[in-house]
Design a protein around this motif. Structure first.
Motif, PDB file in Angstrom:
ATOM      1  N   GLU A 194       4.628  -0.842 -10.819  1.00  0.00           N
ATOM      2  CA  GLU A 194       2.828  -1.386 -10.768  1.00  0.00           C
ATOM      3  C   GLU A 194       2.333  -2.049  -9.320  1.00  0.00           C
ATOM      4  O   GLU A 194       1.934  -0.819  -8.537  1.00  0.00           O
ATOM      5  CB  GLU A 194       2.109  -2.726 -11.907  1.00  0.00           C
ATOM      6  N   ILE A 195       3.084  -2.370  -9.081  1.00  0.00           N
ATOM      7  CA  ILE A 195       3.432  -3.153  -7.444  1.00  0.00           C
ATOM      8  C   ILE A 195       3.372  -1.326  -6.292  1.00  0.00           C
ATOM      9  O   ILE A 195       2.337  -1.035  -5.374  1.00  0.00           O
ATOM     10  CB  ILE A 195       4.655  -3.785  -6.429  1.00  0.00           C
ATOM     11  N   PHE A 196       4.746  -0.705  -6.306  1.00  0.00           N
ATOM     12  CA  PHE A 196       4.438   0.244  -5.625  1.00  0.00           C
ATOM     13  C   PHE A 196       3.315   1.605  -6.088  1.00  0.00           C
ATOM     14  O   PHE A 196       3.211   1.996  -4.940  1.00  0.00           O
ATOM     15  CB  PHE A 196       5.544   0.991  -5.846  1.00  0.00           C
ATOM     16  N   ALA A 197       3.243   1.900  -6.801  1.00  0.00           N
ATOM     17  CA  ALA A 197       1.342   2.188  -7.706  1.00  0.00           C
ATOM     18  C   ALA A 197       0.774   2.401  -6.446  1.00  0.00           C
ATOM     19  O   ALA A 197       0.108   3.252  -6.061  1.00  0.00           O
ATOM     20  CB  ALA A 197       1.559   2.670  -9.254  1.00  0.00           C
ATOM     21  N   LYS A 198       0.465   0.590  -6.933  1.00  0.00           N
ATOM     22  CA  LYS A 198      -0.733   0.245  -5.987  1.00  0.00           C
ATOM     23  C   LYS A 198      -0.684   0.705  -3.867  1.00  0.00           C
ATOM     24  O   LYS A 198      -1.722   0.861  -3.301  1.00  0.00           O
ATOM     25  CB  LYS A 198      -0.758  -1.061  -6.216  1.00  0.00           C
ATOM     26  N   GLY A 199       1.068   0.233  -3.681  1.00  0.00           N
ATOM     27  CA  GLY A 199       0.935   0.128  -2.314  1.00  0.00           C
ATOM     28  C   GLY A 199       0.947   1.992  -2.054  1.00  0.00           C
ATOM     29  O   GLY A 199       1.184   1.356  -0.890  1.00  0.00           O
ATOM     30  N   ASN A 200       1.099   2.567  -2.653  1.00  0.00           N
ATOM     31  CA  ASN A 200       2.330   4.239  -2.199  1.00  0.00           C
ATOM     32  C   ASN A 200       0.426   4.753  -1.132  1.00  0.00           C
ATOM     33  O   ASN A 200       1.121   5.202  -0.475  1.00  0.00           O
ATOM     34  CB  ASN A 200       2.450   4.841  -3.141  1.00  0.00           C
ATOM     35  N   ALA A 201      -0.957   4.592  -1.540  1.00  0.00           N
ATOM     36  CA  ALA A 201      -1.668   5.267  -1.430  1.00  0.00           C
ATOM     37  C   ALA A 201      -1.408   5.225  -0.139  1.00  0.00           C
ATOM     38  O   ALA A 201      -2.037   6.016   1.123  1.00  0.00           O
ATOM     39  CB  ALA A 201      -3.103   4.785  -2.239  1.00  0.00           C
ATOM     40  N   SER A 202      -1.073   3.847   0.735  1.00  0.00           N
ATOM     41  CA  SER A 202      -1.875   3.215   1.834  1.00  0.00           C
ATOM     42  C   SER A 202      -0.258   3.790   3.035  1.00  0.00           C
ATOM     43  O   SER A 202      -0.630   4.122   4.352  1.00  0.00           O
ATOM     44  CB  SER A 202      -1.202   1.893   2.141  1.00  0.00           C
ATOM     45  N   LEU A 203       0.601   3.903   2.085  1.00  0.00           N
ATOM     46  CA  LEU A 203       1.757   4.705   2.947  1.00  0.00           C
ATOM     47  C   LEU A 203       1.720   6.638   3.309  1.00  0.00           C
ATOM     48  O   LEU A 203       2.082   6.884   3.561  1.00  0.00           O
ATOM     49  CB  LEU A 203       3.162   4.351   2.541  1.00  0.00           C
ATOM     50  N   ALA A 204       0.914   7.254   1.734  1.00  0.00           N
ATOM     51  CA  ALA A 204       1.144   8.463   1.906  1.00  0.00           C
ATOM     52  C   ALA A 204       0.819   9.381   2.899  1.00  0.00           C
ATOM     53  O   ALA A 204       0.112  10.596   3.500  1.00  0.00           O
ATOM     54  CB  ALA A 204       0.748   9.073   0.357  1.00  0.00           C
ATOM     55  N   GLY A 205      -0.629   8.498   3.834  1.00  0.00           N
ATOM     56  CA  GLY A 205      -0.799   9.536   4.829  1.00  0.00           C
ATOM     57  C   GLY A 205      -2.172  10.274   4.842  1.00  0.00           C
ATOM     58  O   GLY A 205      -3.173   9.798   2.999  1.00  0.00           O
ATOM     59  N   ASP A 206      -2.477  11.258   4.739  1.00  0.00           N
ATOM     60  CA  ASP A 206      -3.823  11.922   4.185  1.00  0.00           C
ATOM     61  C   ASP A 206      -3.191  12.887   2.935  1.00  0.00           C
ATOM     62  O   ASP A 206      -3.784  14.125   3.106  1.00  0.00           O
ATOM     63  CB  ASP A 206      -3.987  13.099   5.323  1.00  0.00           C
ATOM     64  N   TRP A 207      -3.122  12.451   1.972  1.00  0.00           N
ATOM     65  CA  TRP A 207      -3.048  12.865   0.884  1.00  0.00           C
ATOM     66  C   TRP A 207      -3.806  13.598  -0.084  1.00  0.00           C
ATOM     67  O   TRP A 207      -2.946  14.133  -0.874  1.00  0.00           O
ATOM     68  CB  TRP A 207      -2.043  11.391  -0.212  1.00  0.00           C
ATOM     69  N   LYS A 208      -4.921  13.166  -0.153  1.00  0.00           N
ATOM     70  CA  LYS A 208      -6.122  13.278  -0.820  1.00  0.00           C
ATOM     71  C   LYS A 208      -7.079  15.573  -0.339  1.00  0.00           C
ATOM     72  O   LYS A 208      -7.238  15.742  -0.753  1.00  0.00           O
ATOM     73  CB  LYS A 208      -7.270  12.350  -1.107  1.00  0.00           C
ATOM     74  N   ASN A 209      -5.744  15.674   1.177  1.00  0.00           N
ATOM     75  CA  ASN A 209      -6.479  16.770   1.453  1.00  0.00           C
ATOM     76  C   ASN A 209      -6.208  18.051   0.872  1.00  0.00           C
ATOM     77  O   ASN A 209      -4.624  17.986   0.310  1.00  0.00           O
ATOM     78  CB  ASN A 209      -5.897  16.708   2.772  1.00  0.00           C
TER      79      ASN A 209
END
Length: 438
Positions: free
Chosen positions: A82-97
């Motif tokens: 759960e902690i990883f899932a919450k924090g991964n977006a901030s580490l993934a860079g421009d993942w929504k492009n």
């Protein structure tokens, strides 16, 4: 049979001792202060800085469940997930492009393609996502990529994995990411392996060409194990190569045989996390020595005849030593293999944290694409050669010759140069540290 396999594995280990450079002593640094780390990753491990008088931020892991029972271990792994899932977006860079790719396609893969084979969960349908270059653009080949998480946690839908699929598609590769079953949800070995194998066979048959299997950490384990299972099932002609990134393959943590486990403990990944994942994945003790569960246990004979393979390691990774030993065992088996190292990085940094180290992450992805490109050309040429059809599927499979002609891409050269520069800088910094501490 189990005792014989354990003896054979130990004999292999004795024949392949760790190089003197890896006979490690105590680590003189803390993770957040290690000058060998890329400064961006060192800053990340150090955490947010506080001003005098400010309270430090709360420890997100403070409430983790405690206990060695299977139930408590599963609770603890789900807590970390759960902690990883919450924090991964901030580490993934421009993942929504979504520029430069076709619309990602969700698919459901029939379980019958896996051919059964016994064990937990054989023959079950698998959900996957296909990332493709835009319509009309040439496709280099197909990668079937298995996510990390120790075969226990995490997902192909985590932001860093979504970004990987998109970036590979932008570079001209079709990427298939299965959502295999995790062991924290009750699906122990070999459920995840069956899912990965089923996806691999589906991709090769659907796109009418052999594929490269790849994965990071636990996914690196599954990519190698998929090759071993395909060898057992006589379907290796569907796999033209394997790209295993920091594969998690030993199954015993801690382990004195691999000093890097203790030396680089807490460089993001912890020994206790690895131990928890291993305990849950191979719930049956007899599976703990299976090379399809833990490829480090594979004998030289087990590894013979596998397709070309890359072992991609992170320099400051607690799994480094087991990965290097496995690479050397591949060479002793006569396989086409090479090992690459991302200098200055901790475990899976170029896959999990692309937003922190964009250049290193891109170089790793480019290396994967070059691997696919070269093997795809070889496979196509072999398939068109006179007599290929009559010789059977194995004649169309790639072999050691594919490795001998691997080109070195500019990105690979930049990665190697960066690693050398980083190593030189680390040596200077370490010498300064030693002088100042005398």
């Amino acid at each position: 049979a189990l005792k014989k396999r354990e003896k054979d594995s130990m004999d292999d280990a004795k024949a392949s001792p760790l190089p003197p450079a890896l006979q490690r002593g105590p680590n003189p640094f803390r993770p957040g202060d290690d000058p060998r780390l890329d400064p961006r990753l060192r800053k990340f491990l150090r955490g947010p800085e506080t001003r005098p008088g400010e309270e430090p931020p709360p420890d997100p892991f403070a409430g983790a469940p405690v206990g060695d029972s299977r139930e408590k271990t599963i609770e603890r792994l789900k807590f970390f997930d759960e902690i990883f899932a919450k924090g991964n977006a901030s580490l993934a860079g421009d993942w929504k492009n979504t520029e430069g790719i076709a619309e990602p396609e969700p698919v459901r893969i029939p379980g019958e393609l896996g051919g059964g084979g016994g064990g937990e969960g054989a023959g079950v349908a698998v959900d996957a996502t296909v990332y493709s270059p835009p319509k009309g653009q040439a496709i280099v080949g197909t990668i079937v990529f298995f996510h990390g998480g120790g075969m226990a946690v995490e997902s192909s839908h985590d932001p860093s994995r979504i970004r990987l699929g998109k970036e590979l598609a932008r570079l001209g590769v079709r990427a298939v990411l299965p959502e295999f079953r995790n062991s924290v949800n009750g699906h122990v070995f070999p459920a995840a392996l069956h899912d990965c194998y089923t996806t691999t066979i589906w991709a090769a048959k659907t796109f009418h060409a052999p594929v490269v299997v790849a994965g990071c950490s636990g996914g690196g384990n599954l990519s190698i194990a998929t090759c071993l299972l395909a060898k057992q099932k006589n379907t290796l002609h569907h796999i033209m190569g394997c790209f295993a990134l920091c594969p998690y393959i030993n199954g015993a943590y801690p382990c004195e045989r691999y000093p890097s486990i203790a030396y680089f403990a807490d460089y993001l990944c912890t020994v206790s996390f690895l131990a928890d994942c291993a305990r849950i994945y191979t719930a049956d003790e007899k599976d703990a020595a299976s090379p399809m569960a833990w490829p480090s246990h594979a004998t030289v004979e087990d590894l013979q005849g596998l397709p070309p393979m890359v072992i991609h390691a992170n320099e400051l990774d607690l799994l480094y030593d087991e990965d290097e030993e496995f690479y050397r065992k591949l060479l002793r088996a006569g396989n086409a293999a090479r090992m690459t190292v991302a200098g200055g990085t901790f475990h899976a940094a170029d896959m999990l944290c692309p937003g922190l180290v964009e250049d290193i992450a891109h170089a790793t992805r480019a290396s994967m694409v070059e691997f696919v490109r070269t093997l795809s050309k070889k496979a196509a040429a072999a398939a068109e050669a006179p007599g290929a059809a009559a010789a059977g599927p194995d004649a169309r499979n790639t072999n050691a010759a594919a490795m001998a002609t691997w080109p070195v891409s500019p990105d690979s050269l930049r990665l190697a140069t960066a690693a050398l520069v980083g190593a030189a800088a680390a040596t200077v910094a370490f010498s300064a540290f030693r002088r100042s501490s005398r």
